[in-house]
Design a protein around this motif. Sequence first.
Motif, PDB file in Angstrom:
ATOM      1  N   MET A 184       0.836  -1.184   0.000  1.00 36.00           N
ATOM      2  CA  MET A 184       0.000   0.000   0.000  1.00 36.00           C
ATOM      3  C   MET A 184       0.881   1.247   0.000  1.00 36.00           C
ATOM      4  N   ARG A 185       0.490   2.198  -0.761  1.00 35.84           N
ATOM      5  CA  ARG A 185       1.267   3.429  -0.860  1.00 35.84           C
ATOM      6  C   ARG A 185       1.001   4.331   0.335  1.00 35.84           C
ATOM      7  N   GLY A 186       2.057   4.957   0.850  1.00 34.66           N
ATOM      8  CA  GLY A 186       1.905   5.976   1.879  1.00 34.66           C
ATOM      9  C   GLY A 186       1.793   5.457   3.304  1.00 34.66           C
ATOM     10  N   CYS A 187       1.688   4.167   3.502  1.00 32.53           N
ATOM     11  CA  CYS A 187       1.502   3.620   4.853  1.00 32.53           C
ATOM     12  C   CYS A 187       2.721   3.847   5.728  1.00 32.53           C
ATOM     13  N   LYS A 188       3.905   3.692   5.168  1.00 32.62           N
ATOM     14  CA  LYS A 188       5.121   3.841   5.952  1.00 32.62           C
ATOM     15  C   LYS A 188       5.256   5.270   6.462  1.00 32.62           C
ATOM     16  N   SER A 189       5.009   6.250   5.610  1.00 33.54           N
ATOM     17  CA  SER A 189       5.146   7.642   6.037  1.00 33.54           C
ATOM     18  C   SER A 189       4.095   8.023   7.062  1.00 33.54           C
ATOM     19  N   VAL A 190       2.884   7.478   6.961  1.00 33.24           N
ATOM     20  CA  VAL A 190       1.839   7.757   7.941  1.00 33.24           C
ATOM     21  C   VAL A 190       2.227   7.162   9.290  1.00 33.24           C
ATOM     22  N   GLY A 191       2.736   5.934   9.303  1.00 31.57           N
ATOM     23  CA  GLY A 191       3.176   5.293  10.538  1.00 31.57           C
ATOM     24  C   GLY A 191       4.281   6.075  11.217  1.00 31.57           C
ATOM     25  N   ASN A 192       5.229   6.567  10.431  1.00 31.38           N
ATOM     26  CA  ASN A 192       6.315   7.375  10.991  1.00 31.38           C
ATOM     27  C   ASN A 192       5.788   8.674  11.588  1.00 31.38           C
ATOM     28  N   LYS A 193       4.822   9.281  10.937  1.00 30.57           N
ATOM     29  CA  LYS A 193       4.261  10.537  11.430  1.00 30.57           C
ATOM     30  C   LYS A 193       3.536  10.302  12.756  1.00 30.57           C
ATOM     31  N   ILE A 194       2.776   9.219  12.850  1.00 28.82           N
ATOM     32  CA  ILE A 194       2.074   8.892  14.091  1.00 28.82           C
ATOM     33  C   ILE A 194       3.082   8.660  15.213  1.00 28.82           C
ATOM     34  N   SER A 195       4.166   7.954  14.936  1.00 33.30           N
ATOM     35  CA  SER A 195       5.196   7.704  15.947  1.00 33.30           C
ATOM     36  C   SER A 195       5.847   9.002  16.419  1.00 33.30           C
ATOM     37  N   ARG A 196       6.127   9.908  15.496  1.00 29.89           N
ATOM     38  CA  ARG A 196       6.733  11.195  15.878  1.00 29.89           C
ATOM     39  C   ARG A 196       5.791  12.006  16.755  1.00 29.89           C
ATOM     40  N   ILE A 197       4.517  12.034  16.397  1.00 26.05           N
ATOM     41  CA  ILE A 197       3.532  12.782  17.189  1.00 26.05           C
ATOM     42  C   ILE A 197       3.396  12.158  18.578  1.00 26.05           C
ATOM     43  N   THR A 198       3.309  10.835  18.639  1.00 25.16           N
ATOM     44  CA  THR A 198       3.194  10.134  19.917  1.00 25.16           C
ATOM     45  C   THR A 198       4.406  10.420  20.794  1.00 25.16           C
ATOM     46  N   ASP A 199       5.600  10.336  20.229  1.00 19.69           N
ATOM     47  CA  ASP A 199       6.819  10.604  20.988  1.00 19.69           C
ATOM     48  C   ASP A 199       6.847  12.031  21.527  1.00 19.69           C
ATOM     49  N   LYS A 200       6.270  12.952  20.779  1.00 19.83           N
ATOM     50  CA  LYS A 200       6.283  14.353  21.189  1.00 19.83           C
ATOM     51  C   LYS A 200       5.297  14.627  22.326  1.00 19.83           C
ATOM     52  N   ILE A 201       4.118  14.013  22.297  1.00 15.40           N
ATOM     53  CA  ILE A 201       3.104  14.325  23.308  1.00 15.40           C
ATOM     54  C   ILE A 201       3.157  13.417  24.537  1.00 15.40           C
ATOM     55  N   LEU A 202       3.860  12.294  24.459  1.00 13.88           N
ATOM     56  CA  LEU A 202       3.912  11.359  25.575  1.00 13.88           C
ATOM     57  C   LEU A 202       4.421  11.981  26.873  1.00 13.88           C
ATOM     58  N   PRO A 203       5.479  12.804  26.872  1.00 17.35           N
ATOM     59  CA  PRO A 203       5.897  13.443  28.127  1.00 17.35           C
ATOM     60  C   PRO A 203       4.812  14.347  28.730  1.00 17.35           C
ATOM     61  N   ILE A 204       4.061  15.025  27.895  1.00 16.19           N
ATOM     62  CA  ILE A 204       2.976  15.897  28.369  1.00 16.19           C
ATOM     63  C   ILE A 204       1.871  15.055  29.004  1.00 16.19           C
ATOM     64  N   VAL A 205       1.537  13.934  28.381  1.00 12.84           N
ATOM     65  CA  VAL A 205       0.510  13.037  28.913  1.00 12.84           C
ATOM     66  C   VAL A 205       0.957  12.468  30.255  1.00 12.84           C
ATOM     67  N   ARG A 206       2.196  12.036  30.353  1.00  6.42           N
ATOM     68  CA  ARG A 206       2.711  11.473  31.618  1.00  6.42           C
ATOM     69  C   ARG A 206       2.693  12.521  32.733  1.00  6.42           C
ATOM     70  N   GLU A 207       3.064  13.753  32.403  1.00  2.62           N
ATOM     71  CA  GLU A 207       3.035  14.835  33.390  1.00  2.62           C
ATOM     72  C   GLU A 207       1.610  15.050  33.899  1.00  2.62           C
ATOM     73  N   TRP A 208       0.634  15.042  32.984  1.00  2.05           N
ATOM     74  CA  TRP A 208      -0.764  15.205  33.362  1.00  2.05           C
ATOM     75  C   TRP A 208      -1.231  14.042  34.245  1.00  2.05           C
ATOM     76  N   GLN A 209      -0.842  12.816  33.910  1.00  4.15           N
ATOM     77  CA  GLN A 209      -1.243  11.650  34.687  1.00  4.15           C
ATOM     78  C   GLN A 209      -0.680  11.678  36.107  1.00  4.15           C
ATOM     79  N   GLU A 210       0.483  12.267  36.280  1.00  4.42           N
ATOM     80  CA  GLU A 210       1.153  12.265  37.582  1.00  4.42           C
ATOM     81  C   GLU A 210       0.902  13.533  38.390  1.00  4.42           C
TER      82      GLU A 210
END
Length: 68
Positions: free
Chosen positions: A1-27
């Motif tokens: 399928m075309r474009g799947c790899k780039s979409v997966g990478n984008k989701i991973s980058r976004i997740t990596d960026k917001i995860l510290p904010i989510v953890r701070e909120w949880q704690e």
Amino acid sequence: MRGCKSVGNKISRITDKILPIVREWQERPLKEVYAVVFMDAIHYHVRSEGRIVKSVWKDSIFKIQLNS
């Protein structure tokens, strides 16, 4: 399928960026008391004059207000 790899990478980058904010909120320290709003409703469709109309029946709404 075309474009799947780039979409997966984008989701991973976004997740990596917001995860510290989510953890701070949880704690974060919790407040002693929180206000509560409870709402209950049924959404349904009915046929009226040959058309389907969306409607809502609001069963109950309870609100607890805190005075500070």
